[in-house]
Design an enzyme around this catalytic site. Structure first.
Site, short mmCIF file in Angstrom:
data_model
loop_
_atom_site.label_atom_id
_atom_site.label_comp_id
_atom_site.label_asym_id
_atom_site.label_seq_id
_atom_site.Cartn_x
_atom_site.Cartn_y
_atom_site.Cartn_z
N ASP A 100 -11.16 1.85 4.02
CA ASP A 100 -11.65 0.67 3.72
C ASP A 100 -13.09 0.24 3.62
OD1 ASP A 100 -9.34 -1.03 3.94
OD2 ASP A 100 -9.19 -1.38 5.79
N LYS A 120 0.94 -1.09 0.14
CA LYS A 120 -0.02 -0.02 0.00
C LYS A 120 0.85 1.07 0.01
CE LYS A 120 -3.58 -2.51 2.25
NZ LYS A 120 -4.27 -2.76 3.48
N GLN A 163 -4.65 -1.63 9.66
CA GLN A 163 -4.42 -3.14 8.74
C GLN A 163 -4.79 -4.46 10.12
OE1 GLN A 163 -3.12 -3.60 5.88
NE2 GLN A 163 -3.76 -5.64 6.21
#
Ligand code: NDP
Length: 285
Positions: free
Chosen positions: A122, A53, A97
């Site tokens: 997300d 990322k 994460q």
């Protein structure tokens, strides 16, 4: 023999579009969209995902801030970090994460729900989930949104098709159901308690596998000519990843198929980059 949907081709197209938007934003507002990624502990797979990322951000001109917290961080310390990022005008996207380490995993919902919905790149916050379900403008979860985008870019028609999704997780299966429904597919969602799974999957014009079991979908479960989207990522040896679909056998039956690796996973990162720009736009300057 199925046409193979190469993730790289579609991910590149999405990222090039993001690159242009980032340049426009920089030109107009003299600021770069910025993503903050919080990683807790030293899960090796998570470290690889976070690195990917970070690299994608750097490549596209998005500012990337990786915040590494120790395995022993308390829930309150993590929430305080999220509060700080929520209040930081120079950070436009925040993600934590997953998976979280054992000590705080039971607080996962509370932690994810603390992220400002406008920075929730997300798309896991209940506000964004609710907007997705009602079809409002939301930050959408990257993997299912990437599956839809890939089909659209490949010219695959979704409207009116029978779509079957295997797996009902909050991050893949359930949002996949809603996004397919919004595109006017008729959707069936299957899970571990589904009876006669093969009868269901055999009806699918579009079959999405998000199970987490290597080669779970076999050729006899697939309708001739179907679009088969393999979300699964299963490590079967230190350097060998396979999907949820028995690729070699299913590609002989399907019309389109995504490989693993090199399929949906690449779209996930590209959609995350797109979400950072969308988050920037949602927040205004
Ligand atoms: P979960 O483990 O959360 O969900 C798996 C789902 O599969 C559950 O709903 C479960 O049913 C269902 N399932 C399990 N066994 C069966 C069975 N025998 N028959 C039918 N359904 C079954 O996984 P995730 O959704 O988080 O992830 C799925 C896969 O996708 C994993 O391999 C993961 O690594 C991968 N993934 C890939 C991403 C990418 O970027 N490509 C991103 C996210 C995930 P039940 O609910 O009844 O238990």
């Amino acid at each position: 023999m199925a046409k193979i949907l190469e993730g790289k081709e579609f991910a590149t197209a999405i990222k090039e579009n993001v690159r242009k938007k980032v340049e426009e934003i920089k030109e107009k507002y003299k600021i770069s969209p910025a993503l903050a990624v919080i990683i807790v502990g030293n899960n090796p797979a998570s470290e690889v995902y976070v690195r990917n990322k970070h690299k994608a951000c750097e490549d596209l001109g998005i500012v990337s801030k990786v915040i590494e917290l120790s395995e022993s961080v308390s829930k309150d310390e993590l929430l305080a970090k999220i509060d700080e990022l929520n209040g930081d005008k120079n950070i436009h996207g925040i993600l934590v994460q997953l998976p979280l380490p054992e000590g705080i995993v039971k607080s996962e919902s509370e932690i994810l729900n603390r992220i400002d919905p406008k920075k929730d790149v997300d798309g896991f916050h209940p506000v964004n989930v609710g907007k997705m379900v009602t079809g409002e403008n939301a930050l959408l979860p990257c993997t299912p949104a990437g599956c839809i985008r890939m089909m659209e870019l490949a010219g695959i028609e979704i409207e009116g098709k029978n779509a079957v999704v295997i797996g009902r997780s909050n991050i893949v299966g359930k949002p996949m159901l809603h996004l397919l429904l919004q595109k006017n597919a008729t959707v069936t969602l299957c899970h571990s308690k589904t009876k006669n799974l093969k009868e269901m999957t055999k009806q699918a014009d579009i079959l999405v596998a998000a199970v987490g079991k290597p080669k779970f979908v076999t050729a006899d479960m697939v309708k001739e000519g179907a679009v088969v989207i393999d979300v699964g990522i299963n490590r079967i040896a230190p350097k060998k990843l396979v999907g949820d679909v028995d690729f070699d056998a299913v590609k002989e039956v399907a019309g389109f198929i995504t490989p693993v690796p090199g399929g949906v996973g690449l779209l996930t990162v590209a959609m995350l980059m797109e979400n950072v720009v969308r988050a920037f736009e949602l927040q205004g300057v």
